[in-house]
Scaffold this active site. Structure first.
Site, PDB file in Angstrom:
ATOM      1  N   SER A 136      30.091  37.257  34.263  1.00 52.32           N
ATOM      2  CA  SER A 136      30.073  37.221  36.031  1.00 52.32           C
ATOM      3  C   SER A 136      28.641  38.053  36.281  1.00 52.32           C
ATOM      4  O   SER A 136      28.485  39.224  35.771  1.00 52.32           O
ATOM      5  CB  SER A 136      31.285  37.933  36.341  1.00 52.32           C
ATOM      6  OG  SER A 136      30.994  38.289  37.843  1.00 52.32           O
ATOM      7  N   LYS A 162      29.176  32.671  35.785  1.00 51.10           N
ATOM      8  CA  LYS A 162      29.536  32.875  37.220  1.00 51.10           C
ATOM      9  C   LYS A 162      28.622  33.696  37.894  1.00 51.10           C
ATOM     10  O   LYS A 162      28.107  34.638  37.590  1.00 51.10           O
ATOM     11  CB  LYS A 162      30.859  33.596  37.089  1.00 51.10           C
ATOM     12  CG  LYS A 162      31.331  34.155  38.258  1.00 51.10           C
ATOM     13  CD  LYS A 162      32.852  34.553  38.300  1.00 51.10           C
ATOM     14  CE  LYS A 162      33.200  35.808  39.046  1.00 51.10           C
ATOM     15  NZ  LYS A 162      34.599  36.071  39.076  1.00 51.10           N
ATOM     16  N   LYS A 164      27.765  35.582  41.432  1.00 48.04           N
ATOM     17  CA  LYS A 164      28.364  36.040  42.609  1.00 48.04           C
ATOM     18  C   LYS A 164      27.540  35.445  43.885  1.00 48.04           C
ATOM     19  O   LYS A 164      26.195  35.586  43.912  1.00 48.04           O
ATOM     20  CB  LYS A 164      28.220  37.522  42.790  1.00 48.04           C
ATOM     21  CG  LYS A 164      29.246  38.218  41.799  1.00 48.04           C
ATOM     22  CD  LYS A 164      30.655  38.118  42.522  1.00 48.04           C
ATOM     23  CE  LYS A 164      31.601  38.890  41.337  1.00 48.04           C
ATOM     24  NZ  LYS A 164      32.932  38.771  41.883  1.00 48.04           N
ATOM     25  N   ASP A 189      31.411  32.843  42.856  1.00 49.56           N
ATOM     26  CA  ASP A 189      32.424  33.623  43.372  1.00 49.56           C
ATOM     27  C   ASP A 189      32.023  34.471  44.827  1.00 49.56           C
ATOM     28  O   ASP A 189      30.915  35.241  44.621  1.00 49.56           O
ATOM     29  CB  ASP A 189      32.741  34.729  42.411  1.00 49.56           C
ATOM     30  CG  ASP A 189      33.914  35.527  42.855  1.00 49.56           C
ATOM     31  OD1 ASP A 189      34.429  35.424  43.919  1.00 49.56           O
ATOM     32  OD2 ASP A 189      34.551  36.305  42.256  1.00 49.56           O
ATOM     33  N   GLU A 214      35.021  30.019  43.752  1.00 45.20           N
ATOM     34  CA  GLU A 214      35.975  31.211  43.854  1.00 45.20           C
ATOM     35  C   GLU A 214      36.201  32.122  45.027  1.00 45.20           C
ATOM     36  O   GLU A 214      35.009  32.346  45.650  1.00 45.20           O
ATOM     37  CB  GLU A 214      35.768  32.253  42.647  1.00 45.20           C
ATOM     38  CG  GLU A 214      36.934  33.263  42.340  1.00 45.20           C
ATOM     39  CD  GLU A 214      36.489  34.066  41.216  1.00 45.20           C
ATOM     40  OE1 GLU A 214      35.606  33.550  40.305  1.00 45.20           O
ATOM     41  OE2 GLU A 214      37.026  35.134  40.873  1.00 45.20           O
ATOM     42  N   ASP A 239      41.391  33.947  43.644  1.00 46.10           N
ATOM     43  CA  ASP A 239      41.364  35.231  43.197  1.00 46.10           C
ATOM     44  C   ASP A 239      42.463  36.098  44.151  1.00 46.10           C
ATOM     45  O   ASP A 239      43.472  36.219  44.022  1.00 46.10           O
ATOM     46  CB  ASP A 239      39.848  35.746  42.621  1.00 46.10           C
ATOM     47  CG  ASP A 239      39.811  37.061  42.329  1.00 46.10           C
ATOM     48  OD1 ASP A 239      40.958  37.798  42.091  1.00 46.10           O
ATOM     49  OD2 ASP A 239      38.690  37.580  42.105  1.00 46.10           O
ATOM     50  N   LYS A 263      44.599  37.775  37.122  1.00 45.68           N
ATOM     51  CA  LYS A 263      44.083  39.166  36.759  1.00 45.68           C
ATOM     52  C   LYS A 263      45.133  40.003  36.564  1.00 45.68           C
ATOM     53  O   LYS A 263      46.104  40.159  37.678  1.00 45.68           O
ATOM     54  CB  LYS A 263      43.039  39.558  37.885  1.00 45.68           C
ATOM     55  CG  LYS A 263      41.685  39.266  37.944  1.00 45.68           C
ATOM     56  CD  LYS A 263      40.702  40.016  39.250  1.00 45.68           C
ATOM     57  CE  LYS A 263      39.465  39.453  38.987  1.00 45.68           C
ATOM     58  NZ  LYS A 263      38.791  39.800  40.567  1.00 45.68           N
ATOM     59  N   GLY A 291      38.550  39.605  35.638  1.00 44.24           N
ATOM     60  CA  GLY A 291      38.055  40.950  35.263  1.00 44.24           C
ATOM     61  C   GLY A 291      37.772  41.588  36.258  1.00 44.24           C
ATOM     62  O   GLY A 291      37.365  41.541  37.321  1.00 44.24           O
TER      63      GLY A 291
HETATM   64  O1  SMG Z   1      35.274  42.562  34.754  1.00 36.97           O
HETATM   65  O2  SMG Z   1      33.379  41.267  34.105  1.00 36.97           O
HETATM   66  C1  SMG Z   1      34.379  41.694  34.798  1.00 36.97           C
HETATM   67  C2  SMG Z   1      33.851  41.558  36.354  1.00 36.97           C
HETATM   68  C3  SMG Z   1      34.154  40.132  36.949  1.00 36.97           C
HETATM   69  O3  SMG Z   1      33.421  39.410  38.788  1.00 36.97           O
HETATM   70  C4  SMG Z   1      34.023  40.033  38.355  1.00 36.97           C
HETATM   71  N1  SMG Z   1      35.086  40.537  38.933  1.00 36.97           N
HETATM   72  O4  SMG Z   1      35.902  39.175  42.149  1.00 36.97           O
HETATM   73  O5  SMG Z   1      36.263  38.350  40.233  1.00 36.97           O
HETATM   74  C5  SMG Z   1      35.839  39.120  41.063  1.00 36.97           C
HETATM   75  C6  SMG Z   1      35.067  40.482  40.559  1.00 36.97           C
HETATM   76  C7  SMG Z   1      35.979  41.547  41.058  1.00 36.97           C
HETATM   77  C8  SMG Z   1      35.308  43.070  40.663  1.00 36.97           C
HETATM   78  S1  SMG Z   1      33.673  43.472  41.751  1.00 36.97           S
HETATM   79  C9  SMG Z   1      34.709  44.068  43.013  1.00 36.97           C
HETATM   80 MG    MG Z   2      36.655  36.952  41.989  1.00 36.90          MG
END
Ligand code: SMG
Ligand code: MG
Length: 375
Positions: A136, A162, A164, A189, A214, A239, A263, A291
């Site tokens: 991510s 992935k 953001k 995401d 996502e 999510d 999760k 995660g």
């Molecule tokens: O654990 O690699 C990881 C992070 C993965 O992007 C990730 N998590 O929304 O999926 C999600 C985010 C939440 C954490 S940032 C607030």
């Molecule tokens: Mg997410």
């Protein structure tokens, strides 16, 4: 199972190797609560991976601490249980607060699996000897910096990327990434940054052959996601909106998503994560393991749950070196060409490194059965 006589809580801070930005927050370090349960002849560790601020979900490190100390510890200390179903029944009156529950529950799974001499992934019913991982990638200062990150993780062998996204960092960024990498598995995401008013933007994402989008809409929505899914070719993956197997069933039944990100912490623990998996598997909905930047303890739990058969898509469970120069467990959790192998030792399969944990502890509290009982 013997009774839990003592619960130790501590907030541990680890610096990130580089800051991580989403549509809702920016992090340079993570503060997670480690939970250790102990009885006469057993012990186990869990991790509460709540963000420190309420920008991803309503819980925070502070709320988790309070719920663990004042309600969850009180509910389980000195009480008999022999299965995780019985354990979770002890704190069933506590509503919500799933990140807090997940930390305690994980420690109990670890204790149970260790004292039974079974690796956690086997106790959960996992079937995969290894899992496949993606990464991510946060919002960066420029597309060139993002390209560097993508190139690096593809070189390491990770199986999908992935990105953001957020208003202002979406269609054009995805277009450039897709032009440069026409073949990779790619998904985005939004962490709930859009509304139905953004339909043109979200529709534009349909052109890039994404695996999924996502959580585009509100963290507590499933209804608007139904309308959005009907307007898109790309599968929506939920999510933030999914806290339980019941939430998953309802979202699937009304057509709010075609994929679910599981999760452990968001759904309150491994038992509920397995139930979400089962609901999805019965309805042929693919799942993958999300995660929360877990340290080694929570990461080991993610690895174990992702061995269940319905986890058919690469997850966000990368090697911990993506985030931390020095994790708190031995062996370290590392990916090899984008794959992480199951730990074939009893429990979570990793040992906490106590002096490292000690050096990084910000706050600590020990709650004893007798102290509680005598008030
Ligand atoms: O654990 O690699 C990881 C992070 C993965 O992007 C990730 N998590 O929304 O999926 C999600 C985010 C939440 C954490 S940032 C607030
Ligand atoms: Mg997410």
């Amino acid at each position: 199972m013997p009774r839990i006589d003592r619960i130790e809580l501590r907030i541990v801070r680890l610096p990130l190797v580089r800051p991580f930005q989403t549509s809702s927050s920016r992090k340079a370090h993570l503060d997670h609560i480690l939970v250790r349960v102990e009885g006469e002849s057993f012990a186990g560790w869990g991790e509460c991976a709540s963000p420190s601020d309420p920008y991803y979900c309503p819980e925070t490190t502070g709320t988790c601490w309070q719920i663990l100390e004042d309600f969850l510890a009180a509910a389980v200390l000195g009480r008999d249980w022999s299965t995780i179903e019985e354990l979770t029944a002890l704190y069933r009156p506590v509503k919500g607060n799933r990140f807090a529950k997940a930390g305690l529950e994980m420690a109990c799974w670890d204790a149970l699996a260790r004292s039974s001499g079974i690796p956690l992934h086997r106790m959960l019913g996992g079937t995969r000897p290894k899992i496949f991982s993606g990464v991510s990638l946060g919002i960066e200062s420029s597309v060139d910096v993002l390209f560097e990150q993508i190139g690096r993780y593809l070189d390491e062998g990770y199986r999908r990327i992935k990105l953001k996204i957020a208003p202002g960092w979406d269609v054009e960024v995805v277009r450039k990434v897709r032009e440069r990498y026409p073949e990779i598995l790619l998904q985005v995401d939004a962490n709930s940054a859009y509304t139905l008013d953004d339909l043109p933007t979200l529709r534009a994402l349909d052109d890039f052959d994404l695996l999924l989008i996502e959580q585009p809409l509100a963290h507590d929505d499933i209804i608007d996601h139904v309308r959005l899914q009907a307007a898109l070719k790309t599968p929506i993956c939920l999510d933030e909106s999914i806290h339980s197997a019941e939430d998953a069933r309802k979202a699937i039944e009304i057509g709010a998503c075609r994929i679910i990100n599981i999760k452990v912490s968001r759904v309150g623990g491994l038992l509920e994560a397995k139930r979400v998996h089962d609901v999805c598997q019965a309805r042929s909905i693919p799942v993958w393991c999300g995660g929360m930047h877990e340290f080694g303890i929570g990461r080991a739990a993610n690895v174990a749950i992702a061995s269940l058969p319905g986890f058919t898509l690469p997850g966000d469970v990368s090697g911990s070196d993506k985030y931390y120069a020095e994790d708190i467990v031995d062996p370290p959790i590392l990916a090899d060409r984008g794959a992480i192998a199951m730990f074939e030792v009893p429990g979570l399969g990793v040992e906490p490194i106590l002096d490292r944990i000690e050096a990084r502890t910000l706050r600590r509290q020990s709650i004893e059965r007798n102290a509680r009982m005598t008030g």
